[in-house]
Design an enzyme around this catalytic site. Structure first.
Site, PDB file in Angstrom:
ATOM      1  N   GLY A 128     -16.673 -14.413 -17.196  1.00  8.53           N
ATOM      2  CA  GLY A 128     -16.480 -13.013 -17.510  1.00  8.53           C
ATOM      3  C   GLY A 128     -15.010 -12.653 -17.387  1.00  8.53           C
ATOM      4  O   GLY A 128     -14.275 -13.244 -16.586  1.00  8.53           O
ATOM      5  N   GLN A 170      -7.821  -7.184 -16.556  1.00  7.90           N
ATOM      6  CA  GLN A 170      -7.342  -8.461 -16.002  1.00  7.90           C
ATOM      7  C   GLN A 170      -6.228  -9.073 -16.847  1.00  7.90           C
ATOM      8  O   GLN A 170      -5.512  -9.960 -16.377  1.00  7.90           O
ATOM      9  CB  GLN A 170      -8.502  -9.460 -15.864  1.00  7.90           C
ATOM     10  CG  GLN A 170      -9.491  -9.090 -14.763  1.00  7.90           C
ATOM     11  CD  GLN A 170     -10.610 -10.105 -14.658  1.00  7.90           C
ATOM     12  OE1 GLN A 170     -11.563 -10.036 -15.413  1.00  7.90           O
ATOM     13  NE2 GLN A 170     -10.490 -11.048 -13.751  1.00  7.90           N
ATOM     14  N   CYS A 183     -13.600 -14.779  -8.898  1.00  9.33           N
ATOM     15  CA  CYS A 183     -12.931 -13.952  -9.899  1.00  9.33           C
ATOM     16  C   CYS A 183     -11.667 -14.657 -10.373  1.00  9.33           C
ATOM     17  O   CYS A 183     -10.929 -15.216  -9.559  1.00  9.33           O
ATOM     18  CB  CYS A 183     -12.571 -12.606  -9.270  1.00  9.33           C
ATOM     19  SG  CYS A 183     -11.731 -11.478 -10.398  1.00  9.33           S
ATOM     20  N   LEU A 184     -11.425 -14.612 -11.666  1.00  6.00           N
ATOM     21  CA  LEU A 184     -10.221 -15.249 -12.204  1.00  6.00           C
ATOM     22  C   LEU A 184      -8.951 -14.588 -11.674  1.00  6.00           C
ATOM     23  O   LEU A 184      -7.879 -15.181 -11.711  1.00  6.00           O
ATOM     24  CB  LEU A 184     -10.241 -15.194 -13.735  1.00  6.00           C
ATOM     25  CG  LEU A 184     -11.340 -16.047 -14.400  1.00  6.00           C
ATOM     26  CD1 LEU A 184     -11.474 -15.693 -15.870  1.00  6.00           C
ATOM     27  CD2 LEU A 184     -11.044 -17.533 -14.231  1.00  6.00           C
ATOM     28  N   HIS A 189     -20.000  -7.257 -11.881  1.00  5.20           N
ATOM     29  CA  HIS A 189     -18.641  -7.664 -11.517  1.00  5.20           C
ATOM     30  C   HIS A 189     -17.632  -7.189 -12.566  1.00  5.20           C
ATOM     31  O   HIS A 189     -16.582  -6.617 -12.228  1.00  5.20           O
ATOM     32  CB  HIS A 189     -18.618  -9.195 -11.381  1.00  5.20           C
ATOM     33  CG  HIS A 189     -17.284  -9.777 -11.042  1.00  5.20           C
ATOM     34  ND1 HIS A 189     -17.026 -10.412  -9.847  1.00  5.20           N
ATOM     35  CD2 HIS A 189     -16.123  -9.826 -11.743  1.00  5.20           C
ATOM     36  CE1 HIS A 189     -15.769 -10.818  -9.835  1.00  5.20           C
ATOM     37  NE2 HIS A 189     -15.193 -10.477 -10.975  1.00  5.20           N
ATOM     38  N   GLU A 190     -17.968  -7.407 -13.844  1.00  2.34           N
ATOM     39  CA  GLU A 190     -17.025  -7.011 -14.908  1.00  2.34           C
ATOM     40  C   GLU A 190     -16.883  -5.496 -15.011  1.00  2.34           C
ATOM     41  O   GLU A 190     -15.784  -4.979 -15.196  1.00  2.34           O
ATOM     42  CB  GLU A 190     -17.461  -7.582 -16.264  1.00  2.34           C
ATOM     43  CG  GLU A 190     -17.407  -9.087 -16.364  1.00  2.34           C
ATOM     44  CD  GLU A 190     -16.160  -9.699 -15.781  1.00  2.34           C
ATOM     45  OE1 GLU A 190     -15.060  -9.146 -15.975  1.00  2.34           O
ATOM     46  OE2 GLU A 190     -16.277 -10.727 -15.103  1.00  2.34           O
ATOM     47  N   HIS A 225     -14.511  -4.041 -12.572  1.00  2.00           N
ATOM     48  CA  HIS A 225     -13.092  -4.175 -12.933  1.00  2.00           C
ATOM     49  C   HIS A 225     -12.602  -2.944 -13.704  1.00  2.00           C
ATOM     50  O   HIS A 225     -11.446  -2.543 -13.572  1.00  2.00           O
ATOM     51  CB  HIS A 225     -12.863  -5.407 -13.814  1.00  2.00           C
ATOM     52  CG  HIS A 225     -12.672  -6.685 -13.051  1.00  2.00           C
ATOM     53  ND1 HIS A 225     -11.641  -6.875 -12.155  1.00  2.00           N
ATOM     54  CD2 HIS A 225     -13.359  -7.857 -13.064  1.00  2.00           C
ATOM     55  CE1 HIS A 225     -11.708  -8.106 -11.653  1.00  2.00           C
ATOM     56  NE2 HIS A 225     -12.746  -8.721 -12.182  1.00  2.00           N
TER      57      HIS A 225
HETATM   58 NI    NI Z   1     -13.300 -10.670 -11.805  1.00  2.00          NI
END
Ligand code: NI
Length: 175
Positions: A46, A51, A91-92, A133-134, A137
């Site tokens: 995701g 991000q 998370c990235l 989660h997304e 953000h």
């Molecule tokens: Ni994330």
């Protein structure tokens, strides 16, 4: 298409509230294409527009890592949810770290596609976790706000037996 730089925690952009998408134009299509390519390159499940530094309500999710199919969600909202489940999350924007986070077991999401058409989609367990989660953000929230502590990959591996670790390897993918 281009791979964009993924911002990491500490960058103030990650804590800002994103604006709704109002124009369903080529610029949005380019952003979504870039998010897809950036996510694919990072091998995550995701990625949200903030991000990559864009404060717009757009995310890509991979609800089922087996199929690797990507879903684009523009202006997404959770419209229904059920249950609760505790699970590992990464998370990235927080590379190399993992945390236990409680999320709904099932969610239904309403969103627009890149042409502006509204649709609904739903997901359970990993997919529900990914949607939540997304969407977090887009409101400037990171998963570490929902957990007591973060673990390194080595710590997570050490906590699992070898068998568990094998079966969880595919599940511990970053978003
Ligand atoms: Ni994330």
């Amino acid at each position: 298409m281009a791979i964009r730089k993924i911002l990491t925690q500490g960058d103030p952009v990650l804590n800002k509230i994103c604006h709704p998408v109002t124009k369903f134009d080529d610029k949005l299509a380019d952003l979504l294409d870039d998010l897809r390519e950036t996510l694919d390159n990072a091998k995550g499940v995701g990625l949200a527009a903030p991000q990559v530094g864009i404060l717009r309500r757009a995310v890509i999710v991979v609800p089922d890592p087996e199929t690797e199919e990507m879903i684009e969600l523009v202006n997404p909202e959770i419209v229904a949810q059920e249950g609760e489940e505790d699970g590992w999350e990464g998370c990235l924007s927080l590379p190399g770290m993992w945390g236990r986070v409680k999320r709904p077991k099932w969610v239904k999401v309403r969103a627009q596609d890149r042409q502006g058409n509204w649709f609904e989609t739903e997901g359970a367990e990993l997919a529900a976790r990914c949607f939540c989660h997304e969407l977090d953000h887009l409101d400037g929230h990171m998963y570490d706000e929902h957990t007591d502590r973060l673990y390194t990959s080595e710590e997570v591996d050490a906590m699992m037996t070898e068998e568990e670790s094998e079966s969880h390897k595919g599940r511990r993918r970053r978003r």
